[in-house]
Design an enzyme around this catalytic site. Structure first.
Site, PDB file in Angstrom:
ATOM      1  N   ASP A  23       5.749   0.682  -1.810  1.00 21.83           N
ATOM      2  CA  ASP A  23       6.370   2.003  -1.907  1.00 21.83           C
ATOM      3  C   ASP A  23       7.649   1.947  -2.736  1.00 21.83           C
ATOM      4  O   ASP A  23       8.390   0.963  -2.687  1.00 21.83           O
ATOM      5  CB  ASP A  23       6.689   2.510  -0.491  1.00 21.83           C
ATOM      6  CG  ASP A  23       6.985   3.992  -0.455  1.00 21.83           C
ATOM      7  OD1 ASP A  23       6.646   4.695  -1.430  1.00 21.83           O
ATOM      8  OD2 ASP A  23       7.553   4.456   0.544  1.00 21.83           O
ATOM      9  N   GLY A  24       7.901   3.020  -3.493  1.00 15.58           N
ATOM     10  CA  GLY A  24       9.162   3.161  -4.205  1.00 15.58           C
ATOM     11  C   GLY A  24       9.054   3.179  -5.711  1.00 15.58           C
ATOM     12  O   GLY A  24      10.080   3.232  -6.410  1.00 15.58           O
ATOM     13  N   TRP A  28      12.072   4.329  -8.201  1.00 14.10           N
ATOM     14  CA  TRP A  28      12.544   3.359  -9.196  1.00 14.10           C
ATOM     15  C   TRP A  28      12.545   3.996 -10.586  1.00 14.10           C
ATOM     16  O   TRP A  28      13.501   3.822 -11.359  1.00 14.10           O
ATOM     17  CB  TRP A  28      11.641   2.139  -9.167  1.00 14.10           C
ATOM     18  CG  TRP A  28      12.076   1.003 -10.049  1.00 14.10           C
ATOM     19  CD1 TRP A  28      12.842  -0.063  -9.701  1.00 14.10           C
ATOM     20  CD2 TRP A  28      11.742   0.825 -11.437  1.00 14.10           C
ATOM     21  NE1 TRP A  28      13.019  -0.906 -10.777  1.00 14.10           N
ATOM     22  CE2 TRP A  28      12.354  -0.384 -11.867  1.00 14.10           C
ATOM     23  CE3 TRP A  28      10.994   1.557 -12.356  1.00 14.10           C
ATOM     24  CZ2 TRP A  28      12.235  -0.871 -13.163  1.00 14.10           C
ATOM     25  CZ3 TRP A  28      10.880   1.081 -13.656  1.00 14.10           C
ATOM     26  CH2 TRP A  28      11.496  -0.122 -14.058  1.00 14.10           C
ATOM     27  N   HIS A  40       5.172   2.725 -11.916  1.00 17.34           N
ATOM     28  CA  HIS A  40       3.953   2.084 -11.408  1.00 17.34           C
ATOM     29  C   HIS A  40       3.659   0.802 -12.182  1.00 17.34           C
ATOM     30  O   HIS A  40       3.224  -0.204 -11.597  1.00 17.34           O
ATOM     31  CB  HIS A  40       2.776   3.052 -11.503  1.00 17.34           C
ATOM     32  CG  HIS A  40       2.862   4.207 -10.554  1.00 17.34           C
ATOM     33  ND1 HIS A  40       3.009   4.040  -9.193  1.00 17.34           N
ATOM     34  CD2 HIS A  40       2.814   5.559 -10.766  1.00 17.34           C
ATOM     35  CE1 HIS A  40       3.056   5.228  -8.606  1.00 17.34           C
ATOM     36  NE2 HIS A  40       2.937   6.157  -9.536  1.00 17.34           N
ATOM     37  N   THR A  69      -6.403   8.163  -0.261  1.00 19.22           N
ATOM     38  CA  THR A  69      -7.196   9.377  -0.439  1.00 19.22           C
ATOM     39  C   THR A  69      -6.300  10.582  -0.671  1.00 19.22           C
ATOM     40  O   THR A  69      -6.728  11.572  -1.278  1.00 19.22           O
ATOM     41  CB  THR A  69      -8.072   9.612   0.806  1.00 19.22           C
ATOM     42  OG1 THR A  69      -7.264   9.509   1.994  1.00 19.22           O
ATOM     43  CG2 THR A  69      -9.193   8.582   0.889  1.00 19.22           C
ATOM     44  N   LEU A 134      -7.574 -17.293  -1.157  1.00 20.83           N
ATOM     45  CA  LEU A 134      -6.957 -16.075  -0.644  1.00 20.83           C
ATOM     46  C   LEU A 134      -7.932 -14.909  -0.676  1.00 20.83           C
ATOM     47  O   LEU A 134      -8.585 -14.658  -1.700  1.00 20.83           O
ATOM     48  CB  LEU A 134      -5.722 -15.734  -1.492  1.00 20.83           C
ATOM     49  CG  LEU A 134      -5.039 -14.392  -1.205  1.00 20.83           C
ATOM     50  CD1 LEU A 134      -4.336 -14.427   0.143  1.00 20.83           C
ATOM     51  CD2 LEU A 134      -4.050 -14.040  -2.325  1.00 20.83           C
ATOM     52  N   ARG A 191       6.448  -2.702   4.372  1.00 17.61           N
ATOM     53  CA  ARG A 191       6.537  -1.478   3.562  1.00 17.61           C
ATOM     54  C   ARG A 191       7.892  -1.472   2.885  1.00 17.61           C
ATOM     55  O   ARG A 191       8.934  -1.447   3.543  1.00 17.61           O
ATOM     56  CB  ARG A 191       6.372  -0.212   4.398  1.00 17.61           C
ATOM     57  CG  ARG A 191       6.484   1.044   3.525  1.00 17.61           C
ATOM     58  CD  ARG A 191       6.093   2.310   4.214  1.00 17.61           C
ATOM     59  NE  ARG A 191       6.081   3.417   3.267  1.00 17.61           N
ATOM     60  CZ  ARG A 191       5.340   4.504   3.382  1.00 17.61           C
ATOM     61  NH1 ARG A 191       4.529   4.649   4.408  1.00 17.61           N
ATOM     62  NH2 ARG A 191       5.390   5.459   2.457  1.00 17.61           N
ATOM     63  N   ARG A 197       6.758   4.218   8.064  1.00 18.10           N
ATOM     64  CA  ARG A 197       5.534   4.837   8.555  1.00 18.10           C
ATOM     65  C   ARG A 197       4.341   4.123   7.930  1.00 18.10           C
ATOM     66  O   ARG A 197       4.460   3.480   6.890  1.00 18.10           O
ATOM     67  CB  ARG A 197       5.499   6.336   8.238  1.00 18.10           C
ATOM     68  CG  ARG A 197       5.720   6.683   6.785  1.00 18.10           C
ATOM     69  CD  ARG A 197       5.692   8.199   6.570  1.00 18.10           C
ATOM     70  NE  ARG A 197       5.997   8.527   5.190  1.00 18.10           N
ATOM     71  CZ  ARG A 197       7.234   8.745   4.732  1.00 18.10           C
ATOM     72  NH1 ARG A 197       8.273   8.673   5.555  1.00 18.10           N
ATOM     73  NH2 ARG A 197       7.441   9.043   3.460  1.00 18.10           N
ATOM     74  N   SER A 199       1.441   5.676   6.926  1.00 24.66           N
ATOM     75  CA  SER A 199       0.805   6.492   5.880  1.00 24.66           C
ATOM     76  C   SER A 199      -0.705   6.270   5.810  1.00 24.66           C
ATOM     77  O   SER A 199      -1.274   6.131   4.742  1.00 24.66           O
ATOM     78  CB  SER A 199       1.459   6.221   4.516  1.00 24.66           C
ATOM     79  OG  SER A 199       2.798   6.661   4.514  1.00 24.66           O
ATOM     80  N   GLU A 210       3.297  -7.133  13.228  1.00 25.64           N
ATOM     81  CA  GLU A 210       4.753  -7.057  13.148  1.00 25.64           C
ATOM     82  C   GLU A 210       5.105  -6.279  11.883  1.00 25.64           C
ATOM     83  O   GLU A 210       4.524  -6.507  10.821  1.00 25.64           O
ATOM     84  CB  GLU A 210       5.359  -8.462  13.079  1.00 25.64           C
ATOM     85  CG  GLU A 210       5.074  -9.320  14.293  1.00 25.64           C
ATOM     86  CD  GLU A 210       5.739  -8.780  15.552  1.00 25.64           C
ATOM     87  OE1 GLU A 210       6.845  -8.208  15.441  1.00 25.64           O
ATOM     88  OE2 GLU A 210       5.142  -8.930  16.637  1.00 25.64           O
TER      89      GLU A 210
END
Length: 245
Positions: A23-24, A28, A40, A69, A134, A191, A197, A199, A210
């Site tokens: 997020d952000g 930014w 992005h 979505t 991974l 986050r 939140r 979302s 956690e």
């Protein structure tokens, strides 16, 4: 970045599954007085180091919230930029990811994506499906509530067809029909940007996760920030509803 500048992390107590809400990017971009699309793209640059490091230190699964979505409601230019970033990311990174043994899984409704994006994602998933490193899970056109509704429909279909007895509908039956089937539950959710939140992200899988909410905006999120989040996770006592001895 030199390991000397990273928070100390115990390799024996790493979270098995890390989920990140990146997020952000928009904030930014406003701070730097550039288009949202550039925010992005800067976020994509930050992502590369996090994926590489997660693979290197032995994280089992890394789930990234790339496009929800609800994100279709954003301005068309921003949506188009995000769709193009998906193509650019996989085309530039797939060789290295495959070489490092990363296995890619797409979480979400691929049928709702444009054809070029859908084919690129499916190719990446097919190419890496035998890899044992991974587990990189990328949530695209994803919503946690929609995922649960989809799992419920699959259970209902199997009960109706006789493939599943109604008395066998339990947590395992539900989990096996989620996009994340076969993966460990989320241990750590990060986050960025300070928002607190979920979302609509991995609602079931985060039942005992956690949570860490660093203030830094996603394009500025570094390996130092990542290891500080891992160190916070390792400093906590996880009781899963019980009590410490």
């Amino acid at each position: 970045m030199s390991q000397a500048f990273l928070a100390p992390v115990d390799p024996a107590r790493l979270p098995r599954h890390v989920a990140i809400i990146m997020d952000g990017n928009g904030r930014w971009a406003r701070q730097h007085r550039v288009r949202v699309a550039m925010g992005h793209r800067a976020g994509t640059e930050a992502l590369r180091d996090i994926i590489r490091n997660s693979s290197d230190i032995g994280i089992q699964a890394l789930s990234l919230y790339a496009f929800s979505t609800e994100n279709w409601s954003r301005p068309q230019a921003e949506v188009e930029a995000l769709m193009q970033l998906m193509l650019d990311f996989f085309r530039s990174e797939i060789d290295e990811l495959d070489r490092k043994g990363v296995r890619i899984t797409i979480l979400g409704d691929r049928d709702g994506l444009p054809a070029a994006q859908r084919e690129t994602l499916e190719q990446a998933q097919r190419r890496t499906r035998q890899n044992a490193g991974l587990r990189l899970n990328i949530a695209i056109n994803y919503g946690g509530r929609a995922e649960l509704a989809r799992a419920a429909r699959l259970i209902a279909q199997d009960v109706a067809s006789g493939a599943l007895d109604v008395h066998d509908v339990d947590e395992q039956a539900l989990e096996s029909r989620l996009y994340t089937a076969g993966l460990p539950q989320v241990d750590l959710l990060i986050r960025t940007s300070g928002e607190m939140r979920l979302s609509n992200f991995l609602l079931y899988q985060c039942a005992y996760a956690e949570f860490v909410f660093p203030q830094v905006l996603w394009p500025d999120f570094t390996l130092r920030d990542y290891h500080e989040c891992l160190a916070q996770y390792q400093s906590r006592s996880r009781r899963f509803g019980g009590r410490e001895a």
